[in-house]
Design an enzyme around this catalytic site. Sequence first.
Site, short mmCIF file in Angstrom:
data_model
loop_
_atom_site.label_atom_id
_atom_site.label_comp_id
_atom_site.label_asym_id
_atom_site.label_seq_id
_atom_site.Cartn_x
_atom_site.Cartn_y
_atom_site.Cartn_z
N CYS A 1 40.58 20.49 43.53
CA CYS A 1 40.34 21.73 42.65
C CYS A 1 39.92 21.67 41.41
CB CYS A 1 41.55 23.06 43.02
SG CYS A 1 43.04 22.09 42.93
N HIS B 1 42.54 27.46 37.07
CA HIS B 1 42.94 26.25 36.60
C HIS B 1 42.07 26.47 35.15
CE1 HIS B 1 45.05 24.91 39.99
NE2 HIS B 1 44.48 23.71 40.26
P1 NAP Z 1 50.20 24.99 51.94
O1 NAP Z 1 50.34 26.24 51.45
O2 NAP Z 1 51.47 24.04 52.11
O3 NAP Z 1 49.73 25.00 53.75
C1 NAP Z 1 49.74 23.91 54.54
C2 NAP Z 1 49.30 24.30 55.95
O4 NAP Z 1 49.34 22.99 56.71
C3 NAP Z 1 50.04 25.33 56.63
O5 NAP Z 1 49.18 26.02 57.42
C4 NAP Z 1 50.95 24.72 57.47
O6 NAP Z 1 51.15 25.21 58.87
C5 NAP Z 1 49.98 23.22 57.92
N1 NAP Z 1 51.01 22.20 58.31
C6 NAP Z 1 51.84 21.56 57.83
N2 NAP Z 1 52.35 20.65 58.48
C7 NAP Z 1 51.73 20.45 59.48
C8 NAP Z 1 51.69 19.71 60.77
N3 NAP Z 1 52.74 18.72 60.98
N4 NAP Z 1 50.81 20.11 61.75
C9 NAP Z 1 49.89 21.12 61.67
N5 NAP Z 1 49.85 21.91 60.63
C10 NAP Z 1 50.81 21.63 59.63
O7 NAP Z 1 49.17 23.99 51.28
P2 NAP Z 1 47.74 24.77 50.55
O8 NAP Z 1 47.96 24.72 49.11
O9 NAP Z 1 47.13 25.76 51.46
O10 NAP Z 1 46.80 23.27 50.89
C11 NAP Z 1 46.18 22.96 51.99
C12 NAP Z 1 45.29 21.78 51.91
O11 NAP Z 1 44.26 22.07 50.86
C13 NAP Z 1 46.22 20.42 50.87
O12 NAP Z 1 45.72 19.24 51.51
C14 NAP Z 1 45.79 20.75 49.62
O13 NAP Z 1 46.13 19.33 48.89
C15 NAP Z 1 44.61 21.11 49.65
N6 NAP Z 1 43.94 21.87 48.56
C16 NAP Z 1 44.68 22.75 47.99
C17 NAP Z 1 44.34 23.66 46.87
C18 NAP Z 1 45.10 24.70 46.21
O14 NAP Z 1 44.77 25.26 45.15
N7 NAP Z 1 46.25 24.99 46.80
C19 NAP Z 1 43.05 23.37 46.28
C20 NAP Z 1 42.40 22.53 46.80
C21 NAP Z 1 43.00 21.60 47.81
P3 NAP Z 1 52.75 25.87 58.87
O15 NAP Z 1 52.36 27.21 58.08
O16 NAP Z 1 52.78 26.37 60.23
O17 NAP Z 1 53.58 25.16 58.44
#
Ligand code: NAP
Length: 350
Positions: A150, A243
Site C-alpha cells: 500500500c 498513508h
Molecule cells: P485481515 O483483516 O487480517 O483479513 C485477513 C483475511 O484472511 C480474513 O478474511 C481471514 O478470514 C482470512 N484468513 C485468515 N486465515 C485464513 C486461512 N487459514 N484460510 C483462509 N482464509 C484465512 O487482513 P487485511 O488487512 O484485509 O489484509 C489482507 C491482505 O492484503 C494481507 O496479505 C495484507 O498484507 C494485504 N494488504 C493489506 C493492506 C491494508 O491496507 N490493510 C494493503 C495492502 C495489502 P477470517 O475472517 O475467516 O479469519
Amino acid sequence: MKKTKVAVLGATGMVGQRFLALLENNPYFEVSALCASERSAGKEYREAVSGRWAVEGEIPEKFAEMPVEKCEPGIDAEIVFGALDSSIAEPIEQAFAKEGYAVSSNTRCHRMCEDIPLVIPEVNAGHLEIIEEQKKNRKWGGFIVTNPNCSTIAMVLGLHPLQKAFGLEKISVTTMQALSGAGYPGVSSLDILDNVIPHIGGEEGKMESEPLKIWGELKGGKFENADMKISAHCNRVNVKDGHLETISLSLKKKASLDEVKKALKEFRAEPQELNLPSAPKQPVILMEEENRPQPRLDRMLEKGMASVVGRIREDKIFDYKMLILGHNTIRGAAGCAILNAELLKAKKYI
Ligand code: NAP
C-alpha cells in the site's frame, strides 16, 4: 457487456470488505463467491463479519446473505481477488491459478517472483506481457497478477510522472501509515493511543525493493530492476485510513519547480485512455495549499484512487521534497487489484 464472475478470497478481512464495497456496482464484474477461513466458512456473510464491518456505510445488501465458502478451487468464478492473510495465501493463490482462475492478488507472496507481474496500471501495464511466460513455465491454466504494498503504490503512482519525464536518481521516504493497514483487529489501542510506532515489520524492505521491479524493464522475458536508490523509514500512526509520506528526491535530468508541477498535473496513462470504470480521471492530484494533503480531508479524492501530492519545494540536500497521500485500502489494495483486473479484461487476458 456480460459481467465476469469474480470471487474474493479473504472477503471478511479489512481489504476483503473494501473489495465488496468497491465491487457492489462495478460494470465489468459480478461477485459470485465470498471465501474466508474455516472460522467463517458456512456462515452468512453478515454473520461472519458481525461486529467487525469497518468500511463506511452498511454491508451491501446483495452480499449480506451470501454464504461464506472455503478458499478452494471449484467456486463459481473466473477471477479471484486475493485479500488473504499473507502467511497462508501462497499455496491457496497458486492452487487457483493452476486450476485456470485469473488471480489478482494484494498479498506479498508472489510480488517479487521472476515470472509474476507487479502492476500499477498507470505505471507498468506492459509488464502484463509476462503472463504467457508464467503460464508456460508453471503449466497453469490461469495466472497470478499482483499489486504492490500500500505505501509503495501511493509513492510510485505519485512520483511516476517525474520518473517518466526526468528520471529518478534517489528517493528518501518516511511514512506515517494508517491503522487499517495492519488488518483487523490490528494494533492494540493501548499501543497506538498517544503514540507513534516506529516499526512496521517488512515494510521498509518492500518500499525499497518493489519500486525497482515496477519501474524496471521487461526484456527477453526477464525483469531488469530500475537504476535508482531508495531509503525508507516506516511508522504506524493513529489515523484510521490513508498513508501520508514525506519524500525527498533527486532527478536524473534537472528540472525547474514549474516543470515538476506541470509533469504531475498533466499526467494521464492507459487506464484513463481506456476509460476503465475504476480509473481516476486524475491519477495524480497536486495540491497547492501549504497544509495539505491531510489523511482525513484528502484520502477520498477521486474516490480514494488518486495519489495526492503537496508541499513541493526545493530541498537543500536532494533536488525536491514533498508530501504524498494515498488511501491504503482503496488505491493501496482493493482498488488497485480491481483496476488491474479491469485492465486485464480490456487487454483480453481474461
Ligand atoms: P485481515 O483483516 O487480517 O483479513 C485477513 C483475511 O484472511 C480474513 O478474511 C481471514 O478470514 C482470512 N484468513 C485468515 N486465515 C485464513 C486461512 N487459514 N484460510 C483462509 N482464509 C484465512 O487482513 P487485511 O488487512 O484485509 O489484509 C489482507 C491482505 O492484503 C494481507 O496479505 C495484507 O498484507 C494485504 N494488504 C493489506 C493492506 C491494508 O491496507 N490493510 C494493503 C495492502 C495489502 P477470517 O475472517 O475467516 O479469519
